[in-house]
Scaffold this motif. Structure first.
Motif, PDB file in Angstrom:
ATOM      1  N   MET A 177       7.165  56.166 -50.538  1.00  0.00           N
ATOM      2  CA  MET A 177       8.392  56.201 -51.334  1.00  0.00           C
ATOM      3  C   MET A 177       9.525  56.966 -50.652  1.00  0.00           C
ATOM      4  O   MET A 177      10.674  56.876 -51.072  1.00  0.00           O
ATOM      5  N   PHE A 178       9.224  57.722 -49.598  1.00  0.00           N
ATOM      6  CA  PHE A 178      10.243  58.491 -48.898  1.00  0.00           C
ATOM      7  C   PHE A 178      10.772  57.788 -47.644  1.00  0.00           C
ATOM      8  O   PHE A 178      11.614  58.343 -46.937  1.00  0.00           O
ATOM      9  N   TRP A 179      10.275  56.588 -47.349  1.00  0.00           N
ATOM     10  CA  TRP A 179      10.619  55.886 -46.116  1.00  0.00           C
ATOM     11  C   TRP A 179      11.072  54.462 -46.422  1.00  0.00           C
ATOM     12  O   TRP A 179      10.639  53.859 -47.412  1.00  0.00           O
ATOM     13  N   ASP A 180      11.893  53.904 -45.517  1.00  0.00           N
ATOM     14  CA  ASP A 180      12.289  52.499 -45.640  1.00  0.00           C
ATOM     15  C   ASP A 180      11.163  51.573 -45.213  1.00  0.00           C
ATOM     16  O   ASP A 180      11.042  50.462 -45.728  1.00  0.00           O
ATOM     17  N   SER A 181      10.357  52.022 -44.248  1.00  0.00           N
ATOM     18  CA  SER A 181       9.283  51.170 -43.742  1.00  0.00           C
ATOM     19  C   SER A 181       8.282  52.012 -42.971  1.00  0.00           C
ATOM     20  O   SER A 181       8.584  53.136 -42.536  1.00  0.00           O
ATOM     21  N   VAL A 182       7.094  51.441 -42.760  1.00  0.00           N
ATOM     22  CA  VAL A 182       6.084  52.081 -41.915  1.00  0.00           C
ATOM     23  C   VAL A 182       6.609  52.216 -40.491  1.00  0.00           C
ATOM     24  O   VAL A 182       6.393  53.235 -39.820  1.00  0.00           O
TER      25      VAL A 182
END
Length: 328
Positions: A177-182
């Protein structure tokens, strides 16, 4: 005073239910605790008698003052915990539905949170460089300002891998939830790993950092990236740790889980203690496993961190070797 451990990153007020086994909508009673993984690790290490401090930020509000009070109560130096007047101290709710369902709900982290507003130019880089262990997290890399602060802190420790008894730790605590993508997270982890001597994460977190594979594969890739010690948590299969010279596995200590959320932070604080004490790697892992298991039997995280006597008692009860308390 030189600190044995300085952690950096997320802090919050944990609002955890006293009602066990029901969803959050049905909870009627809650307890309030200090939370946030880096803060919890500092508390856990302090319980083992280590001189600890945390670098983070709160809101300029009553919850921020509560976190200062709690850090001081647990013996954690709060001199580098500063306020961001325009933001509120984050609050984290969870539901507790053993044995494996502990959903977290983060409030007060959008569009930003105070601990993502740590300023690189305000860091005490001399203290960071001198600390026996510096501990940061992948969550801290997810926003530009805290990312630059974290990079600055790591760059203050260029000789850490060459100094006996000194470690620079990255907790691979990936939270989607804290990132745009892996891919975004993996890119930032790849940039920081050359400054890291110890990486700690479960198999899923290691997959974000270095790709899918067996724990041995993931440990090999972390070592190839420059890490000196790779710790891969394998859930019910225990924990594996690898260096260039050895590879050991510590089997889990089964317990009746009440709340699994604080186990990793307790493991981290005990890992710090064992590394500082200079124990053999297998004993470090056994001790950290026992510390994590104890917190899993309790509701709270920070307030539940075990003492050395509690950890060694569990090791003795389960027939595991009890390390000597060497103060290094």
């Amino acid at each position: 005073m030189t600190h044995e451990l300085i952690t950096m990153g997320r802090i919050s007020v944990d609002i955890y239910p006293d009602d066990i086994g029901v969803g959050l909508a049905d909870v009627t009673r809650f307890g309030k605790y200090l939370g946030g993984s880096p803060a919890n690790v500092a508390v856990a290490a302090a319980r083992h008698g280590r001189r600890t401090a945390v670098i983070t930020r709160t809101g300029d509000d009553p919850f921020g003052e509560f976190l200062h009070q709690e850090l001081r109560r647990y013996g954690v130096d709060d001199q580098w915990v500063t306020a961001v007047p325009e933001l509120q101290t984050p609050v984290t709710f969870c539901a507790i539905r053993p044995p494996e369902d502990f959903p977290l709900y983060f409030y007060g982290r959008s569009p930003s949170a105070p601990d993502w507003e740590i300023e690189a130019n305000e860091l005490d880089t001399d203290a960071i460089a001198a600390a026996r262990i510096f501990w940061s997290t992948v969550t801290g890399l997810s926003r530009p300002r805290s990312r630059q602060a974290q990079v600055t802190a790591h760059e203050a420790r260029p000789q850490a891998s060459l100094t006996p008894g000194q470690h620079t730790v990255l907790d691979l605590d990936y939270r989607p939830m804290f990132w745009d993508s892996v891919e975004q997270a993996r890119e930032q982890v790849a940039r920081i790993l050359p400054h890291v001597t110890v990486a700690v994460g479960n198999s899923e977190e290691c997959a974000v950092a270095v790709g899918e594979g067996t724990p041995d594969d993931q440990a090999d890739r972390l070592l190839e990236a420059g890490v000196k010690l790779a710790v891969v948590k394998r859930g019910s299969d225990g924990v594996m740790a690898a260096t260039a010279e050895e590879r050991v596995v510590s089997k889990p200590l089964p317990v009746e889980t009440v709340n699994g959320l604080g186990a990793g932070d307790s493991f981290g604080g005990a890992l710090v203690h064992g590394l500082l004490a200079g124990w053999p790697l297998e004993q470090v892992l056994d001790y950290a496993n026992a510390a994590g298991a104890l917190v899993a039997t309790r509701i709270a995280c920070s307030d539940a961190m075990p003492t050395p006597d509690e950890v060694t008692a569990l090791l003795a009860e389960r027939g595991r070797p009890v390390p000597q308390e060497v103060r290094a």
